[in-house]
Design a protein around this motif. Structure first.
Motif, PDB file in Angstrom:
ATOM      1  N   HIS A  66       0.807  -1.227   0.000  1.00  0.00           N
ATOM      2  CA  HIS A  66       0.000   0.000   0.000  1.00  0.00           C
ATOM      3  C   HIS A  66       0.835   1.271   0.000  1.00  0.00           C
ATOM      4  O   HIS A  66       0.685   2.135   0.865  1.00  0.00           O
ATOM      5  N   LEU A  67       1.708   1.375  -0.997  1.00  0.00           N
ATOM      6  CA  LEU A  67       2.436   2.635  -1.187  1.00  0.00           C
ATOM      7  C   LEU A  67       1.670   3.486  -2.196  1.00  0.00           C
ATOM      8  O   LEU A  67       0.954   2.953  -3.047  1.00  0.00           O
ATOM      9  N   MET A  68       1.848   4.793  -2.119  1.00  0.00           N
ATOM     10  CA  MET A  68       1.245   5.688  -3.107  1.00  0.00           C
ATOM     11  C   MET A  68       2.002   5.482  -4.423  1.00  0.00           C
ATOM     12  O   MET A  68       3.212   5.754  -4.484  1.00  0.00           O
ATOM     13  N   PRO A  69       1.297   5.017  -5.469  1.00  0.00           N
ATOM     14  CA  PRO A  69       2.011   4.585  -6.678  1.00  0.00           C
ATOM     15  C   PRO A  69       2.681   5.727  -7.443  1.00  0.00           C
ATOM     16  O   PRO A  69       3.651   5.501  -8.147  1.00  0.00           O
ATOM     17  N   ARG A  70       2.149   6.944  -7.310  1.00  0.00           N
ATOM     18  CA  ARG A  70       2.721   8.052  -8.082  1.00  0.00           C
ATOM     19  C   ARG A  70       3.781   8.817  -7.307  1.00  0.00           C
ATOM     20  O   ARG A  70       4.338   9.779  -7.800  1.00  0.00           O
ATOM     21  N   SER A  71       4.024   8.385  -6.082  1.00  0.00           N
ATOM     22  CA  SER A  71       4.977   9.113  -5.246  1.00  0.00           C
ATOM     23  C   SER A  71       6.278   8.322  -5.140  1.00  0.00           C
ATOM     24  O   SER A  71       6.284   7.097  -5.234  1.00  0.00           O
TER      25      SER A  71
END
Ligand SMILES: Nc1ncnc2c1ncn2[C@@H]1O[C@H](COP(=O)(O)OP(=O)(O)O)[C@@H](O)[C@H]1O
Ligand SMILES: [Mg+2]
Lengths: 408, 229
Positions: free
Chosen positions: B93-98
């Motif tokens: 669950h990482l922010m994909p665009r960051s």
């Protein structure tokens, strides 16, 4: 804004490039429509008002008519005649009046050296210049009270007849001859726009003092007179009072419709105002509709992005983002989209207005003008559009259950 | 630190009600490390979500650090998560665009920490999990193990006393998983309270306490000396 990660957000917009651009175009076009249409409407209204003002602002022109009923011993069918004194007495008898001006109207031969023209030569009071919006070219003046009381042989020229008689030369102080009587030119009218008249355009008219006119042309009764109410809204009452006062003075029945013939130019203005209000509503309505369609587009895009970013919203909530902040973030993002689109639309409208105002089109279309009211109104409208478009997507985002959002 | 009393969590599923958890009483001391074991569907994740204030119980009370958090509203729960809890998920669950750095800094943003300090602290944490050279990589450019390290660094960003991990090694091969487990044990040894869901009896053997769930109930609660040899 604590949660607005602009970079992250712009990256997801970039993934929806086409949708984002069409959405921005929608808002931009809507804004452009509203602003440009209002600006053009205002320009057009301005130039039409200017043309109408060429005849005079808020004036009524009145002519003596023929009675249609017997009154005070006079039979019906009597042709009425008003003297200058009759007309001037109105100023005392009718409190609503701001100004009144008798007018003698004649066509006469005008000569300067070898040049001869037939043109309109009118005898008027000094107030005529104001009532008929005759602005004076630099170096001259309109007729004044001394001209009137001294029965001076002085003349004020319309710009066209001046050109015909004097060409590019300075006319003030020079002499011209009307019916074998020499007149000294005291002033020349500035060129002006005029959309209507009753005895020819002002640019071809020569004005001389009413007293002088009486003597030179041998007149006793005015051809018409002009007046203006202190308050435009009282024009109808003023007309009625003028009618009654004259009826008492020269003897006709106050209800005699044929006795006094009037042209109330404020009615034209009223009609013009109705037309422009209707136009504003129509054009503004069309622009508003376009803007609303744009709002739906923004709302759709925001819904799409919120749905697409469901898991990310869940992540943000899991690491401490309050639902309230998420809601604000979506609203801010919507506001940003609307602001960009709106700014583009505004710029376009300003640019087109400036271009049209600087070209020969301005002569017919007027100078499109973005008024502060229109600008503020449109900004308010855009704010409403943003709120409308962002509200429901923002609420959907804030109401997400973090566990469900994470498992999506 | 944690005190659950008579906790139940029901889900409406069509006409029926699913009792994902029932009558759970559980106390966890500050600094304890605990593994949650149990077959799939036994309620482990549901329990972890409740512990993490991502969800609210249908019945019972939950005291976290002496405060009853079972009646807080959604905004208040988010504040508790931000301050007290760090999550590590099976799916990272990482922010994909960051970038890795931005991901680690994310909780600090919500904690109101300024941008410069966020960046400095996130960089420190990435160094700690051995990823200082991956700072500007997006999750898609990282291996699973690296992503989970970023997630652990993120869980530590706001320096929370409680770390909750839901099958943190479930998507990793055993060697990489072992490294993640080592990291979690290290957090425990620093004095943080750690709760880990796992299917890995080997990991369970390395923690001092094991709670087993079955059908939404606590089936066993064992304390043993950890085998960290
Ligand atoms: N959102 C939900 N709606 C309905 N039932 C759910 C929901 N979440 C979990 N459950 C049910 O609750 C029970 C426990 O699930 P969960 O806690 O995910 O188990 P575990 O993590 O141990 O595999 C399961 O029977 C599952 O189907
Ligand atoms: Mg689970």
């Amino acid at each position: 804004m604590r949660t607005l990660s602009l970079r992250d957000w712009l990256r997801s917009l970039r993934e929806q490039r086409v949708r984002t651009l069409t959405t921005l175009a929608g808002i931009g076009w809507g804004t452009f429509s509203v602003v440009a249409m209002m600006a053009f409407g205002e320009g057009l209204e301005g130039i039409m008002q200017e043309r109408a003002a060429g005849l005079g602002r808020g004036i009524v022109i009145a002519w003596p008519g023929t009675t249609t009923r017997s009154h005070a011993g006079f039979p019906e069918g009597r042709a009425l005649r008003f003297t200058r004194a009759d007309v001037l007495s109105l100023l005392d008898d009718v409190p609503q009046l701001e100004a009144v001006c008798p007018e003698y109207s004649a066509r006469a031969q005008v000569r300067r050296g070898e040049l001869v023209f037939r043109t309109q030569v009118n005898g008027v009071n000094p107030v005529y210049g104001v009532l008929r919006t005759q602005n004076v070219e630099l170096g001259g003046r309109f007729l004044n009270d001394a001209d009137l009381s001294g029965e001076r042989r002085v003349a004020f020229l319309g710009d066209k007849i001046k050109r015909q008689l004097f060409g590019a030369e300075d006319a003030v102080g020079r002499t011209l001859v009307v019916l074998d009587t020499p007149f000294t030119v005291v002033g020349v009218m500035e060129p002006k726009l005029q959309d209507s008249d009753y005895d020819g355009d002002d640019d071809s008219r020569i004005c001389i003092p009413a007293t002088t006119h009486e003597r030179v042309f041998g007149r006793r009764y005015v051809d018409d007179f002009l007046f203006r109410a202190r308050d435009t809204r009282e024009t109808a009452a003023a007309i009625e009072a003028v009618d009654a006062a004259l009826g008492r003075r020269v003897g006709y029945h106050p209800d005699d419709a044929g006795a006094l013939l009037v042209w109330d130019t404020t009615e034209d203005e009223q009609i013009r105002r109705y037309i422009f209000t209707a136009m504003d509503i129509l054009l503004g309505g069309a622009g508003l509709f376009t803007l609303l369609v744009g709002a739906v587009g923004v709302g759709n895009l925001m819904f799409l992005l919120v749905r697409q970013r469901t898991r990310e919203i869940g992540i943000q909530m899991a690491v401490g983002a309050r639902p309230r902040w998420i809601q604000q973030e979506v609203l801010m993002q919507t506001a940003l989209l609307v602001t960009i689109g709106g700014a583009a639309g505004f710029s376009g409208a300003f640019a087109v207005s400036a271009v049209v105002g600087a070209t020969p089109l301005a002569a017919t279309l007027g100078r499109p003008h973005v008024s502060p009211a229109v600008a503020l109104g449109t900004i308010g409208l855009l704010a409403a559009v943003g709120l409308l478009a962002g509200w429901f997507p923002a609420r959907r985002a804030a109401r997400m259950d973090p566990v469900e959002a994470l498992s999506s | 630190m944690i005190e659950l009393r008579g906790i139940g969590r029901d889900y409406a599923s069509g006409d029926a009600t699913v009792h994902a958890l029932s009558d759970v009483d559980l106390e966890i001391e500050t600094g304890e490390m605990l593994t949650l074991l149990g077959p799939s569907g036994s309620g482990k994740s549901t329990l972890l979500h409740l512990l993490g204030c991502l969800d609210r119980p249908t019945h019972g009370s939950y005291h976290l650090l002496g405060r009853d958090v079972s009646r807080l509203d959604r905004n208040q729960l988010a504040a508790v998560r931000g301050e007290q809890i760090g999550f590590v998920f099976q799916r990272f669950h990482l922010m994909p665009r960051s970038t890795a750095l931005e991901n680690v800094a994310l909780p600090l943003r919500f904690a109101g920490v300024g941008a410069r300090e966020r960046r400095a602290r996130a960089a420190d944490l990435l160094r700690r999990v051995g990823l200082e050279d991956r700072r500007h990589h997006r999750p898609a450019e990282l291996s699973g193990g690296q992503q989970q390290r970023v997630a652990i660094a993120r869980a530590l960003a706001a320096d929370p006393p409680l770390i909750l991990a839901d099958e943190p090694t479930g998507n990793l091969d055993s060697q990489v998983g072992g490294e993640i487990v080592d990291l979690l044990l290290e957090l425990h040894s620093e004095g943080r309270t750690v709760v880990v869901i796992t299917h890995d009896e080997g990991l369970a053997a390395r923690t001092e306490r094991t709670v087993r769930l079955l059908d939404g109930r606590v089936f066993a609660d064992e304390r043993v000396a950890p085998d960290n040899g």
